[in-house]
Design a protein around this motif. Sequence first.
Motif, PDB file in Angstrom:
ATOM      1  N   GLN A 102      24.485  -6.174  -0.370  1.00 58.85           N
ATOM      2  CA  GLN A 102      23.864  -4.855  -0.562  1.00 58.85           C
ATOM      3  C   GLN A 102      23.069  -4.540   0.699  1.00 58.85           C
ATOM      4  O   GLN A 102      21.905  -4.920   0.844  1.00 58.85           O
ATOM      5  CB  GLN A 102      22.942  -4.861  -1.791  1.00 58.85           C
ATOM      6  CG  GLN A 102      23.667  -5.103  -3.100  1.00 58.85           C
ATOM      7  CD  GLN A 102      24.562  -3.931  -3.495  1.00 58.85           C
ATOM      8  OE1 GLN A 102      24.394  -2.805  -3.011  1.00 58.85           O
ATOM      9  NE2 GLN A 102      25.540  -4.187  -4.355  1.00 58.85           N
ATOM     10  N   ALA A 103      23.699  -3.818   1.590  1.00 59.61           N
ATOM     11  CA  ALA A 103      23.102  -3.604   2.909  1.00 59.61           C
ATOM     12  C   ALA A 103      21.699  -3.004   2.828  1.00 59.61           C
ATOM     13  O   ALA A 103      20.790  -3.436   3.538  1.00 59.61           O
ATOM     14  CB  ALA A 103      24.011  -2.694   3.732  1.00 59.61           C
ATOM     15  N   GLU A 104      21.514  -2.028   1.943  1.00 64.40           N
ATOM     16  CA  GLU A 104      20.217  -1.326   1.899  1.00 64.40           C
ATOM     17  C   GLU A 104      19.081  -2.274   1.526  1.00 64.40           C
ATOM     18  O   GLU A 104      17.931  -2.028   1.875  1.00 64.40           O
ATOM     19  CB  GLU A 104      20.269  -0.164   0.897  1.00 64.40           C
ATOM     20  CG  GLU A 104      21.284   0.918   1.248  1.00 64.40           C
ATOM     21  CD  GLU A 104      22.706   0.573   0.816  1.00 64.40           C
ATOM     22  OE1 GLU A 104      22.896  -0.482   0.178  1.00 64.40           O
ATOM     23  OE2 GLU A 104      23.633   1.347   1.128  1.00 64.40           O
ATOM     24  N   ALA A 105      19.424  -3.346   0.799  1.00 66.14           N
ATOM     25  CA  ALA A 105      18.397  -4.288   0.346  1.00 66.14           C
ATOM     26  C   ALA A 105      18.357  -5.542   1.204  1.00 66.14           C
ATOM     27  O   ALA A 105      17.751  -6.536   0.816  1.00 66.14           O
ATOM     28  CB  ALA A 105      18.653  -4.659  -1.122  1.00 66.14           C
ATOM     29  N   SER A 106      19.023  -5.513   2.342  1.00 71.30           N
ATOM     30  CA  SER A 106      19.031  -6.714   3.188  1.00 71.30           C
ATOM     31  C   SER A 106      19.051  -6.370   4.662  1.00 71.30           C
ATOM     32  O   SER A 106      19.694  -7.060   5.450  1.00 71.30           O
ATOM     33  CB  SER A 106      20.219  -7.619   2.843  1.00 71.30           C
ATOM     34  OG  SER A 106      21.139  -7.007   2.019  1.00 71.30           O
TER      35      SER A 106
END
Lengths: 449, 508
Positions: A102-106
């Motif tokens: 999950q790019a937005e959370a990492s």
Amino acid sequence: MRFMPHTESDIAAMLETIGAKHLDDLIAHVPANLRARATINLERGCSEADVVREISALAARNTGASGFVSFLGAGYYRHYVPAAVRAVVARAEFATGYTPYQAEASQGTTQAIFEFQTLITQLTAMEVANASMYDGASAAAEAVLMARRLMPKRPVVALSRALWPEYRATIRTYLSALDGIEIVEVPFDDATGATDVSALDRIANDRLLCTVTGYPNALGVIEPIGSITEKTHRAGGLAISATAEGIALGLLRAPGELGVDIAVGEGQSFGLPLQFGGPGVGFMAARLTHLRQMPGRLVGQTRDRDGRRAFCLTLSTREQHIRRERATSNICTNHSLCALAATVYLSLMGRVGLRELAERNVELAHQAAAVLEVAGIRRRFSGPFFNEFALKLANPSAALEAAERRQILAGVALGADYSELSDALLVSVTEMNHGDEFSRLAAAIAEAR
Amino acid sequence: MASAGRSSPAAAVETPSTTKRIEPVAGVPLIFELSSEGRRATDLSPRAAGERRGAEIIGAELCREDLPGFPELSEPQVIRHFMRLSQLNFAQALQFYPLGSCTMKYNPVVNDELAALPGLAGLHPATPAHLAQGALELLARMEAALAEITGMDAVTLHPAAGAQGELTGLLMVRAYHRKRGEVRHKVIIPDTSHGTNPASCTLAGFEVIVAKSNRRGYLEAAEVRRLVSDDVAAMMVTNPNTLGIFEPEIQEIAAALHDRGAMLYMDGANMNALLGVAKPGHMGADVVQLNLHKTFSTPHGGGGPGAGPVAVKKHLEPFLPMPRLKHSGAGYAFDAERPDSIGRMRSFHNNFGMIVRAYAYILALGGDGLGMASRLAILGANYVRKRLQPHFPSATGEPSMHECVLSHDLEKRANVSTLEIAKRLLDFGIHPPTIYFPLVVPGALMIEPTETESKEILDSFVDAMERIYDEALNDAERVKNAPQTLPVSRVDEAGAARRPILRWEKKA
Ligand SMILES: Cc1ncc(COP(=O)(O)O)c(C=O)c1O
């Protein structure tokens, strides 16, 4: 049960919602004959204090971990780890996340990996590096598999005999199930300890898939990678270099400068503890034209919907979760947190510091060799070396024993892996060694003669 | 920026979809962009006067000129950079992280301290065995504990991760058949399997045959009997399977395979459902890999390191990879004389640092605690499944083990996808479940709560999911525009793949 937050009434309420009476009702569908024998016969659980006592007692019995002057190397190196490295990798925000799907959370993890990829391309002078492999040996095996995908018709894999024995063994295992591969060993020169470049002539033809060479090699010698690469290329093959001592890349000519096609190695020297051999971190760098056949995860730079720079895993159509049996590799979990340690370490060392450290390793190792030489203890090989070199000894195990009596771990006997080198002891010298230790080593070895 | 990643669920919910989101502080610069020529974050003790420099000693022709672009920063800058990056992450220690198949349970912090003990962290792998007896005994105890937990006969701790364990196991199967003079080319894999299974088969030189699970989501022995032949080396079965279902016919499947001389490889990534519930060895498994970074609580590290031990039955023991631990009068040592071994998969022994953590975890829980862990993991999955049933029905009618796979009708009803639901969950400070896996369930949401999450946490997750369901029907734009409260908005992943930028380059 200190890690499980359920109170009796929580359990009761949850069971009621589900419509069950007892916890074991939830597993009643598991065949009874299996459940009947499933009890785990281990001691009952214990307190944190008890766990600490038990593990500390085991740790204390590893008497070789401290109190000795050490010259152990052979693929894993003793280097100072700045506290800042541990402070960062201890952050639970890095340590307890999963692979950054999950790019937005990492963004923290993905940006750090992007920085790691960049640092590895700078160190190796290559165009692209992946997010990490398990270790140097498996990275070398994956590099050969990558070469195979690039040129499936060529059967011959040429391993320098002076490539790390464990790397050679791992490559053999990884290739063992594949049809149409011939592994040949390229001998090393008995005088210099470098790969015998002229021996390449015999196999330098259109059947050659790749050469794999240690840089520096398992005898401590800095290989003539340029000439090996040239011969490999002339035959149309791919040149792979494998570096176990990453610090060397701070000083030696970069694999990319020397024409290498795939540069792999072990990043343990970049801020990771010895930890009895693992986890380390493998790195892999290659040319952009070979990108699609690269194994492992890659992070790319992109934008978010508002146009800001962002990072995410990319080109995953190479990978197992999309491509399944046609994937470039089966690797899923890699060594991300170790790659983070390396990223912090290399950022701290920096452009000047890494080179100075590499030079200091050369200086101390050569100082040690000179002290030994004065005591009449000669090097086994004449080739140039970085921070590790082989000594010529009539009886290496007697030297090891004599040294151990003086609280010195003198090195690694090469005879175990090389029957022709039963007269050689590999000694590694890093910035963790001091000048006065060299005369102690010389005295101990002299005593054994 | 510090709090951007974890604003409270309430605040997130109230964000009106029509107003422009408050612009968060611009992203963190790359370490290379913070660099200034001449800065440094490390000092070596000075070189003695007159001493020759390393580059002179080995000669300039062997040396590079420079490390162009390499960072030049002070220590405080480096620390601030990585601390800021850390704040952009979701993590198990920060929030609920029900990522199915990954077992994101709490990682006891004391275990990191233990791995860092000087007697363990400072031990060189080439240390003579008699000076490393504590480490070797720890490894021996861990092998024994995993054999007991799995009901298998022998264990290797050598593989670095689950996928490497799979490859190790398959190569052993191959070696076993060859030793008996048989060359078998195929491995059966169910359609619900994890991607590493078929990828490992290819590396091990096997051709994959896909077995279909039935409409209820499990494998029938009849299907295995239909596919098995003298050319089948093994079948890889994940149990519980990736739908979270215990394979009810596993023993018949094992028998069907064994009848034709094929082996049962069990993917033990889902072992968190089975501790003290059922042992792979009793199910008929010949070989099983464990993921210590899942079941045995070693931190996932943002994608590793983990460890992937492999447990086998007696008949596969001779083929275990090198090195093998052995015990004699002189204590523990590694055995180099193993003619039938498949060989080595990596450098040195194993991912020792992870094994220390996992062993400490096993000691802490004990046999009784491990059994309770699986039961509470199963309780959590069934509780979430039951509570979400009205809007997110289970993909199967079979009972769930430690995880549940749910589906939904929002795609049809509101043109809202599973991906969009997942992204909206981020605004509630919750890490999304695994999505679109297993492949047999369209739009799957695979939820694994684990035993270390409380009822309150599970309730708040259910609330968030219900809320998102409502939003999807009444205010779909809000879901489609998520996340709104994170350091970045929706990341353009397609763009990243179209034009790959895989490293920073100095502007010319
Ligand atoms: C079912 C299953 N099998 C195998 C694997 C592979 O394990 P690893 O990521 O440790 O290589 C995973 C995890 O990603 C998994 O979920």
